[in-house]
Design an enzyme around this catalytic site. Structure first.
Site, PDB file in Angstrom:
ATOM      1  N   HIS A 272       1.026 -26.594   9.988  1.00 27.10           N
ATOM      2  CA  HIS A 272       2.284 -26.781   9.275  1.00 27.10           C
ATOM      3  C   HIS A 272       2.100 -27.325   7.875  1.00 27.10           C
ATOM      4  CE1 HIS A 272       1.208 -30.680  10.798  1.00 27.10           C
ATOM      5  NE2 HIS A 272       2.182 -31.264  10.161  1.00 27.10           N
ATOM      6  N   CYS A 273       0.869 -27.622   7.453  1.00 26.83           N
ATOM      7  CA  CYS A 273       0.664 -28.267   6.154  1.00 26.83           C
ATOM      8  C   CYS A 273      -0.271 -27.499   5.223  1.00 26.83           C
ATOM      9  CB  CYS A 273       0.111 -29.685   6.352  1.00 26.83           C
ATOM     10  SG  CYS A 273       1.345 -30.873   6.904  1.00 26.83           S
ATOM     11  N   ILE A 274      -1.506 -27.294   5.648  1.00 21.28           N
ATOM     12  CA  ILE A 274      -2.542 -26.837   4.730  1.00 21.28           C
ATOM     13  C   ILE A 274      -2.254 -25.459   4.117  1.00 21.28           C
ATOM     14  CG2 ILE A 274      -5.006 -26.339   4.491  1.00 21.28           C
ATOM     15  CD1 ILE A 274      -5.521 -28.491   6.574  1.00 21.28           C
ATOM     16  N   ILE A 276       0.626 -24.308   3.454  1.00 23.79           N
ATOM     17  CA  ILE A 276       1.927 -24.359   2.796  1.00 23.79           C
ATOM     18  C   ILE A 276       1.958 -25.316   1.612  1.00 23.79           C
ATOM     19  CG2 ILE A 276       4.328 -25.112   3.182  1.00 23.79           C
ATOM     20  CD1 ILE A 276       4.050 -23.981   6.027  1.00 23.79           C
ATOM     21  N   ASP A 277       1.345 -26.487   1.782  1.00 22.49           N
ATOM     22  CA  ASP A 277       1.479 -27.551   0.785  1.00 22.49           C
ATOM     23  C   ASP A 277       1.073 -27.160  -0.631  1.00 22.49           C
ATOM     24  OD1 ASP A 277       2.276 -28.884   2.977  1.00 22.49           O
ATOM     25  OD2 ASP A 277       0.759 -30.462   2.915  1.00 22.49           O
TER      26      ASP A 277
END
Length: 436
Positions: A272-274, A276-277
């Protein structure tokens, strides 16, 4: 009345009610932590099915056992879809998704809609903390005006905090309480309220000067990973052309006791992070006239990895006189990382779509995902295949995407006709194994 001091006293006395909005991989562990400390916790989620399961003492996340949920319910935890219950909370922690839209731009609609739903129920003395990953300025630009539209003044009557989540599902070495917590406040009083909120639950709280600094901290952490994974993925392609095993090279480089951190290549980025961020920062940077070329380049490399893996699959089949179209392909592991059931942004799913779109018959096996879940953008009506000798031999190729510990890799090697290994599991060369 000094609302900050009153809030801090209620935290110290454990009479404060903690509200958590969004009961997923971030919110649920946080709920369990506060509950275990004796706080009354109210969980708010728009998913009625989640609410029903939680109130029945059931879990929908593999690494969170149902007994923990049941115990929380017995000691006072309640889940609800009614945002009016937020008025009962002294602290409201927002843990909702921040994905990208179809143009790969930030979609903070979950944050803004959640805040809009909370606004009618805000009252003096509350702390409002955002944990969702987002671009620097979100707390000030989106939460602040909404909170103050109630007539409550931030820093005096209501306290705005940004504290980025740092969950790592499936990592046995860390849990919610042992991962240091970065906290930034809109004002000094907001910061002090935020520190008071998290200090009982987290062993180490790390204060920073502003919500923007806290928001940027989260992006730096994950962009650091994304860029380094992009680098090693690009080096994988070069090494492959040169006949060099990139996993051997990374292992060797990792023996250097200083100045090097090992990152390993794979079939693409997930979670959910890498993945997208980086796009949250590159999008916001354009507002300031800055082009983040280095970050964007790593994003391009990582996004191209599923195509690279499928290219290796096509090449392997061709060398055996078979076309990808019409071939039976088994994908091993569809969670985004090993030993979890988390499917968010999984590169395995993109690979499955590429294989299907090229005319192959695709199936999967994943001990953590017995049936392909309902997803917003991806649709497969499949269940996990058993890895019997006969079933493995029935596929033209086995594509190793997620290296779960529960796979019997010797058994797979013995019975699969062709293995495309994107995780470096098979280090000893074999005629039917292709590194990808």
């Amino acid at each position: 009345m000094n609302y900050k001091d009153t809030f801090c006293a209620r935290i110290t006395e454990k009479t404060a009610v903690i509200g958590i909005v969004g009961l997923g991989y971030v919110g649920l562990p946080l709920m369990l932590r506060y509950n275990s400390l004796g706080f009354k916790v109210i969980g708010i989620d728009i998913d009625a099915d989640k609410v029903e399961k939680l109130n029945a003492g059931k879990s929908y996340i593999e690494h969170i056992d149902a007994a923990s949920i049941a115990d929380a319910c017995k000691s006072g935890f309640v889940a609800t879809s009614d945002f009016a219950d937020a008025s009962r909370c002294d602290a409201i922690i927002i843990c909702v998704p921040t994905p990208l839209n179809k143009y790969r731009e930030p979609d903070i609609s979950f944050v803004t809609k959640t805040t809009d739903a909370l606004v009618p129920h805000l009252r003096a003395g509350q702390v409002l903390s955002l944990e969702s990953t987002t671009y620097p300025g979100t707390t000030e630009e989106e939460l602040l005006p909404r909170a103050q539209s109630t007539g409550l003044k931030a820093g005096e009557e209501i306290f705005l905090v940004y504290s980025p989540e740092r969950e790592d599902p499936g990592n046995p070495n860390f849990e919610t309480s042992t991962i240091p917590k970065v906290v930034g406040g809109h004002t000094q009083a907001c910061l002090e309220a935020g520190i008071a909120l998290y200090s009982p639950a987290i062993n180490k709280v790390v204060p920073v000067s502003s919500t923007k600094a806290a928001e940027m901290t989260k992006l730096l952490e994950n962009i650091h990973r994304a860029v380094n994974i992009g680098l090693v993925n690009e080096m994988k392609i070069v090494a492959d052309r040169m006949g060099i095993d990139i996993f051997e090279v990374v292992d060797a480089a990792a023996t250097k006791p200083f100045g090097f951190t090992p990152y390993y290549p794979g079939p693409g980025l997930g979670g959910h992070c890498i993945p997208i961020d980086p796009f949250y920062l590159t999008w916001k940077a354009r507002e300031y006239g800055v082009n983040t070329r280095f970050i964007e380049l790593s994003g391009e490399v990582n996004q191209a990895m599923p195509d690279y893996v499928v290219g290796k699959l096509t090449e392997g089949l061709n060398n055996r006189g078979k076309a990808l179209k019409g071939s039976r392909v088994l994908v091993l592991g569809i969670a985004y990382k090993k030993n979890v059931d988390d499917m968010r942004e999984s590169p395995s799913v993109r690979i499955m779509e590429l294989v299907r779109d090229r005319g192959a018959i695709v199936a999967y096996s994943d001990p953590h995902v017995p049936a392909f879940p309902k997803m917003r953008e991806h649709h497969f009506d499949l269940t996990s295949e058993e890895l019997t000798a006969k079933n493995l031999a029935s596929f033209d190729a086995v594509l190793l995407c997620t290296d779960h510990s529960r796979f019997d890799y010797d058994h797979i090697k013995a019975h699969a006709k062709l293995i495309i290994d994107s995780r470096g599991i098979y280090r000893t060369p074999a005629d039917h194994i292709i590194k990808a």
